[in-house]
Design a protein around this motif. Structure first.
Motif, PDB file in Angstrom:
ATOM      1  N   ALA A 311     120.791  95.729 -22.798  1.00  0.00           N
ATOM      2  CA  ALA A 311     121.164  95.586 -24.208  1.00  0.00           C
ATOM      3  C   ALA A 311     122.682  95.605 -24.386  1.00  0.00           C
ATOM      4  CB  ALA A 311     120.530  96.712 -25.031  1.00  0.00           C
ATOM      5  N   GLN A 312     123.351  96.504 -23.666  1.00  0.00           N
ATOM      6  CA  GLN A 312     124.808  96.599 -23.766  1.00  0.00           C
ATOM      7  C   GLN A 312     125.472  95.336 -23.217  1.00  0.00           C
ATOM      8  OE1 GLN A 312     122.512  98.806 -22.668  1.00  0.00           O
ATOM      9  NE2 GLN A 312     123.474 100.763 -22.177  1.00  0.00           N
ATOM     10  N   MET A 313     124.922  94.797 -22.115  1.00  0.00           N
ATOM     11  CA  MET A 313     125.469  93.570 -21.530  1.00  0.00           C
ATOM     12  C   MET A 313     125.274  92.394 -22.484  1.00  0.00           C
ATOM     13  SD  MET A 313     127.112  92.651 -18.815  1.00  0.00           S
ATOM     14  CE  MET A 313     127.533  91.235 -17.804  1.00  0.00           C
ATOM     15  N   MET A 314     124.157  92.384 -23.193  1.00  0.00           N
ATOM     16  CA  MET A 314     123.932  91.319 -24.178  1.00  0.00           C
ATOM     17  C   MET A 314     125.002  91.352 -25.258  1.00  0.00           C
ATOM     18  SD  MET A 314     120.682  90.447 -26.667  1.00  0.00           S
ATOM     19  CE  MET A 314     119.537  90.031 -25.353  1.00  0.00           C
ATOM     20  N   ALA A 315     125.399  92.557 -25.681  1.00  0.00           N
ATOM     21  CA  ALA A 315     126.459  92.672 -26.689  1.00  0.00           C
ATOM     22  C   ALA A 315     127.752  92.029 -26.188  1.00  0.00           C
ATOM     23  CB  ALA A 315     126.683  94.138 -27.045  1.00  0.00           C
ATOM     24  N   LEU A 316     128.079  92.256 -24.902  1.00  0.00           N
ATOM     25  CA  LEU A 316     129.275  91.630 -24.329  1.00  0.00           C
ATOM     26  C   LEU A 316     129.145  90.113 -24.304  1.00  0.00           C
ATOM     27  CD1 LEU A 316     132.016  91.867 -22.809  1.00  0.00           C
ATOM     28  CD2 LEU A 316     130.679  91.951 -20.679  1.00  0.00           C
ATOM     29  N   MET A 317     127.973  89.611 -23.921  1.00  0.00           N
ATOM     30  CA  MET A 317     127.769  88.168 -23.818  1.00  0.00           C
ATOM     31  C   MET A 317     127.808  87.470 -25.176  1.00  0.00           C
ATOM     32  SD  MET A 317     127.623  87.292 -20.639  1.00  0.00           S
ATOM     33  CE  MET A 317     129.015  88.445 -20.547  1.00  0.00           C
ATOM     34  N   CYS A 318     127.610  88.236 -26.251  1.00  0.00           N
ATOM     35  CA  CYS A 318     127.656  87.643 -27.596  1.00  0.00           C
ATOM     36  C   CYS A 318     129.021  87.042 -27.917  1.00  0.00           C
ATOM     37  CB  CYS A 318     127.299  88.681 -28.656  1.00  0.00           C
ATOM     38  SG  CYS A 318     125.536  89.071 -28.708  1.00  0.00           S
ATOM     39  N   ILE A 348     121.624  84.016 -30.573  1.00  0.00           N
ATOM     40  CA  ILE A 348     120.674  84.465 -29.546  1.00  0.00           C
ATOM     41  C   ILE A 348     119.306  83.856 -29.819  1.00  0.00           C
ATOM     42  CG2 ILE A 348     119.578  86.462 -28.427  1.00  0.00           C
ATOM     43  CD1 ILE A 348     121.867  88.177 -29.595  1.00  0.00           C
ATOM     44  N   GLU A 349     118.675  83.321 -28.784  1.00  0.00           N
ATOM     45  CA  GLU A 349     117.298  82.836 -28.863  1.00  0.00           C
ATOM     46  C   GLU A 349     116.467  83.590 -27.835  1.00  0.00           C
ATOM     47  OE1 GLU A 349     116.983  78.634 -28.457  1.00  0.00           O
ATOM     48  OE2 GLU A 349     118.430  78.196 -30.062  1.00  0.00           O
ATOM     49  N   VAL A 350     115.372  84.170 -28.294  1.00  0.00           N
ATOM     50  CA  VAL A 350     114.504  84.949 -27.411  1.00  0.00           C
ATOM     51  C   VAL A 350     113.176  84.230 -27.233  1.00  0.00           C
ATOM     52  CG1 VAL A 350     113.278  87.137 -27.090  1.00  0.00           C
ATOM     53  CG2 VAL A 350     115.579  87.139 -28.070  1.00  0.00           C
ATOM     54  N   HIS A 351     112.766  84.064 -25.987  1.00  0.00           N
ATOM     55  CA  HIS A 351     111.462  83.487 -25.662  1.00  0.00           C
ATOM     56  C   HIS A 351     110.819  84.374 -24.604  1.00  0.00           C
ATOM     57  CE1 HIS A 351     112.298  79.828 -27.955  1.00  0.00           C
ATOM     58  NE2 HIS A 351     113.490  79.799 -27.379  1.00  0.00           N
ATOM     59  N   GLY A 352     109.872  85.182 -25.019  1.00  0.00           N
ATOM     60  CA  GLY A 352     109.213  86.101 -24.085  1.00  0.00           C
ATOM     61  C   GLY A 352     110.199  87.069 -23.477  1.00  0.00           C
ATOM     62  N   GLY A 353     110.285  87.057 -22.148  1.00  0.00           N
ATOM     63  CA  GLY A 353     111.180  87.984 -21.453  1.00  0.00           C
ATOM     64  C   GLY A 353     112.552  87.420 -21.160  1.00  0.00           C
ATOM     65  N   THR A 354     112.931  86.342 -21.862  1.00  0.00           N
ATOM     66  CA  THR A 354     114.226  85.713 -21.631  1.00  0.00           C
ATOM     67  C   THR A 354     114.998  85.557 -22.940  1.00  0.00           C
ATOM     68  OG1 THR A 354     113.354  84.477 -19.742  1.00  0.00           O
ATOM     69  CG2 THR A 354     115.400  83.672 -20.704  1.00  0.00           C
ATOM     70  N   ALA A 355     116.271  85.888 -22.909  1.00  0.00           N
ATOM     71  CA  ALA A 355     117.143  85.704 -24.068  1.00  0.00           C
ATOM     72  C   ALA A 355     118.303  84.792 -23.666  1.00  0.00           C
ATOM     73  CB  ALA A 355     117.684  87.045 -24.557  1.00  0.00           C
ATOM     74  N   THR A 356     118.535  83.765 -24.465  1.00  0.00           N
ATOM     75  CA  THR A 356     119.654  82.855 -24.242  1.00  0.00           C
ATOM     76  C   THR A 356     120.727  83.160 -25.273  1.00  0.00           C
ATOM     77  OG1 THR A 356     118.152  81.146 -23.421  1.00  0.00           O
ATOM     78  CG2 THR A 356     120.362  80.446 -24.077  1.00  0.00           C
ATOM     79  N   VAL A 357     121.923  83.482 -24.797  1.00  0.00           N
ATOM     80  CA  VAL A 357     123.016  83.912 -25.681  1.00  0.00           C
ATOM     81  C   VAL A 357     124.169  82.919 -25.547  1.00  0.00           C
ATOM     82  CG1 VAL A 357     124.598  85.776 -26.273  1.00  0.00           C
ATOM     83  CG2 VAL A 357     122.365  86.325 -25.286  1.00  0.00           C
ATOM     84  N   THR A 358     124.514  82.285 -26.655  1.00  0.00           N
ATOM     85  CA  THR A 358     125.685  81.415 -26.705  1.00  0.00           C
ATOM     86  C   THR A 358     126.809  82.168 -27.403  1.00  0.00           C
ATOM     87  OG1 THR A 358     124.293  79.441 -26.780  1.00  0.00           O
ATOM     88  CG2 THR A 358     126.595  79.193 -27.465  1.00  0.00           C
ATOM     89  N   GLY A 359     127.881  82.404 -26.696  1.00  0.00           N
ATOM     90  CA  GLY A 359     128.951  83.248 -27.222  1.00  0.00           C
ATOM     91  C   GLY A 359     129.635  82.661 -28.443  1.00  0.00           C
ATOM     92  N   VAL A 360     130.041  83.549 -29.327  1.00  0.00           N
ATOM     93  CA  VAL A 360     130.849  83.178 -30.491  1.00  0.00           C
ATOM     94  C   VAL A 360     132.216  83.839 -30.332  1.00  0.00           C
ATOM     95  CG1 VAL A 360     128.827  82.930 -31.993  1.00  0.00           C
ATOM     96  CG2 VAL A 360     130.001  85.139 -31.868  1.00  0.00           C
ATOM     97  N   GLU A 361     133.197  83.324 -31.067  1.00  0.00           N
ATOM     98  CA  GLU A 361     134.551  83.855 -30.893  1.00  0.00           C
ATOM     99  C   GLU A 361     134.663  85.291 -31.376  1.00  0.00           C
ATOM    100  OE1 GLU A 361     139.063  82.312 -31.820  1.00  0.00           O
ATOM    101  OE2 GLU A 361     137.437  80.862 -31.467  1.00  0.00           O
ATOM    102  N   ARG A 362     133.979  85.634 -32.458  1.00  0.00           N
ATOM    103  CA  ARG A 362     134.081  86.994 -32.997  1.00  0.00           C
ATOM    104  C   ARG A 362     132.810  87.349 -33.756  1.00  0.00           C
ATOM    105  NH1 ARG A 362     138.744  90.210 -34.908  1.00  0.00           N
ATOM    106  NH2 ARG A 362     137.978  92.338 -34.595  1.00  0.00           N
ATOM    107  N   LEU A 363     132.299  88.516 -33.545  1.00  0.00           N
ATOM    108  CA  LEU A 363     131.194  89.032 -34.347  1.00  0.00           C
ATOM    109  C   LEU A 363     131.728  89.550 -35.672  1.00  0.00           C
ATOM    110  CD1 LEU A 363     129.244  91.018 -31.578  1.00  0.00           C
ATOM    111  CD2 LEU A 363     128.622  88.802 -32.546  1.00  0.00           C
ATOM    112  N   LYS A 364     130.835  89.683 -36.652  1.00  0.00           N
ATOM    113  CA  LYS A 364     131.230  90.195 -37.963  1.00  0.00           C
ATOM    114  C   LYS A 364     130.410  91.440 -38.283  1.00  0.00           C
ATOM    115  CE  LYS A 364     132.562  85.643 -39.728  1.00  0.00           C
ATOM    116  NZ  LYS A 364     133.984  85.901 -39.457  1.00  0.00           N
ATOM    117  N   GLY A 365     131.062  92.447 -38.820  1.00  0.00           N
ATOM    118  CA  GLY A 365     130.381  93.696 -39.138  1.00  0.00           C
ATOM    119  C   GLY A 365     129.235  93.494 -40.111  1.00  0.00           C
TER     120      GLY A 365
END
Length: 422
Positions: A311-318, A348-365
């Motif tokens: 989960a933490q690594m997914m946050a980085l990949m965002c 982020i797109e989730v399909h079963g046990g796989t999540a595909t993450v396409t990074g964005v320049e900045r997240l928003k609170g």
């Protein structure tokens, strides 16, 4: 109900002390049930799960004292009054099932409720039961409780697990220490927490070899004695805080960290563009240049990439440059943090046990809700790297696995505070 308010605040700098491992301590505490003599644990983490295990051991008649501000646990099981682990305590935490093996080994009987305490998948007890039955136990499930007995005591055997389960390995190894003869456990889990448990059991007089490999051999002994043991560093807390400078920039030293605990994780960070180096005091982490690069992740048993850092690594990949694919092979239902990250602008797109993450320049609170322990801290990390304010609700999960998280992150420059609930 408490929440945590995080405001994106730029680079982090300084040091974060890493606590003793929650998962190791929760395994070491039931080892006291194997002996009449005292067991003392140092470097214990100060977490709600430790309090739950303390309450469970005390309900069995064990004496547990918390000393030196909770960092020392002094335990004694010389006069146990019960071999029944009640549902009302066991349901709060998965690791409660680790009293089954020690009680069965020492007393020839145990009644343990099926555990709860987690929303990330079923995690059944069948591997525990199969291993203990291989040692001669008779186990029946009645009204939600496992009723186990070993008339005449447990006996050594050769047993190969269908899956390298950490909890089942721990339960079987503890039970085998007092079994008659030799036990050979094949396809055993190799996690550092198991190595730590076996080092402690050896101090108590157990005869065990092969820890850290997939085959563990245990020569049963008649009795175990007391010992003092230092809990190993928490590799999941270590990995979590390694991600803070990776996401926010800056340079942070993680005191007590060891590369051997997080080698596969550190390799992924290096591939993403994050520098990790060992120091005299721990590990130093800094982002190399600009945005990190997307990397693919597959969770696997140790020494592979830990599911507890997914989960933490997914946050980085965002916020990484490119698209990453994260595959969860250990637990089902472990992408519940993904919709919350999407609320912050993640793709982020989730399909079963796989999540595909396409990074964005900045997240928003945004206001987000924690669904489990690791998801909660992933949202805090995301909030630290986001633009504006993020409020993370249901943070009671956090108290199960991270001590003083606000204080530790404030200490390196994060803008974070805990808001008390009404």
């Amino acid at each position: 109900m408490d929440s945590i308010l995080v405001t994106g605040n730029g680079p982090l700098n300084g040091q974060i002390p890493i606590a003793g491992a929650k998962n190791a301590c929760l395994t070491l505490m039931p080892a006291t049930l194997l002996s009449e003599e005292p067991l003392t644990l140092t470097n214990a983490p100060r977490l709600s799960d430790i309090k739950t295990m303390t309450a469970l051991l005390q309900s069995l008649g064990a004496e547990v004292s918390s000393l030196q501000d909770g960092q020392v646990l002094a335990m004694s099981s010389h006069d146990l009054t019960s071999q029944t682990a009640d549902y009302e305590i066991v349901r709060k935490m998965r690791a409660s099932n680790l009293v089954l093996g020690p009680l069965l080994a020492r007393f020839g009987q145990a009644v343990v409720s099926l555990p709860g305490g987690c929303a990330i998948g079923a995690r059944p007890m069948d591997l525990h039961v199969e291993g203990l039955e291989a040692l001669g136990a008779e186990i029946d499930l009645k009204d939600g409780y496992l009723h186990a007995k070993a008339t005449g005591g447990l006996k050594g055997a050769v047993h190969e697990m269908r899956f390298a389960s950490v909890g089942a390995t721990e339960n079987i190894v503890m039970a085998a220490t007092l079994a008659k003869g030799t036990t050979v456990l094949k396809n055993a889990a190799r996690e550092p927490e198991i190595v730590d448990l076996i080092e402690c059991l050896r101090k108590m007089g157990a005869q065990i070899s092969g820890e850290g490999t997939s085959t563990i051999e245990i020569q049963g002994v008649d009795r175990l004695h007391g010992a003092t043991h230092q809990v190993v560093t928490d590799r999941i807390e270590l990995g979590t805080y390694m991600l803070a400078p990776a996401m926010c920039g800056g340079e942070v030293e993680l005191l007590g960290g060891r590369m051997s605990l997080v080698e596969s994780f550190a390799k992924k960070l290096d591939a993403a563009g994050v520098h990790v180096e060992e120091t005299r005091s721990g590990l130093k982490v800094a982002r190399k240049n600009g945005r990190v690069s997307a990397v693919d992740v597959v969770t696997e048993p140790f020494p592979g990439f830990p599911t507890d850092l997914q989960a933490q690594m997914m946050a980085l990949m965002c916020t990484a440059e490119g698209t990453s694919v994260l595959e969860e092979r250990i637990f089902e239902n472990r992408f519940m943090h993904a919709p919350e990250l999407v609320r912050m602008g993640a793709n982020i797109e989730v399909h079963g046990g796989t999540a595909t993450v396409t990074g964005v320049e900045r997240l928003k609170g945004a206001p987000v809700m924690a669904t489990d322990l690791r998801a909660s801290v992933s949202l805090i990390l995301a909030g630290m790297a986001a633009e504006g304010e993020t409020t993370v609700s249901r943070v009671y999960h956090l108290d199960r696995g991270y001590e003083h998280v606000v204080r530790k992150l404030e200490g390196v420059g994060a803008k974070i505070e805990r808001i008390k609930g009404q």
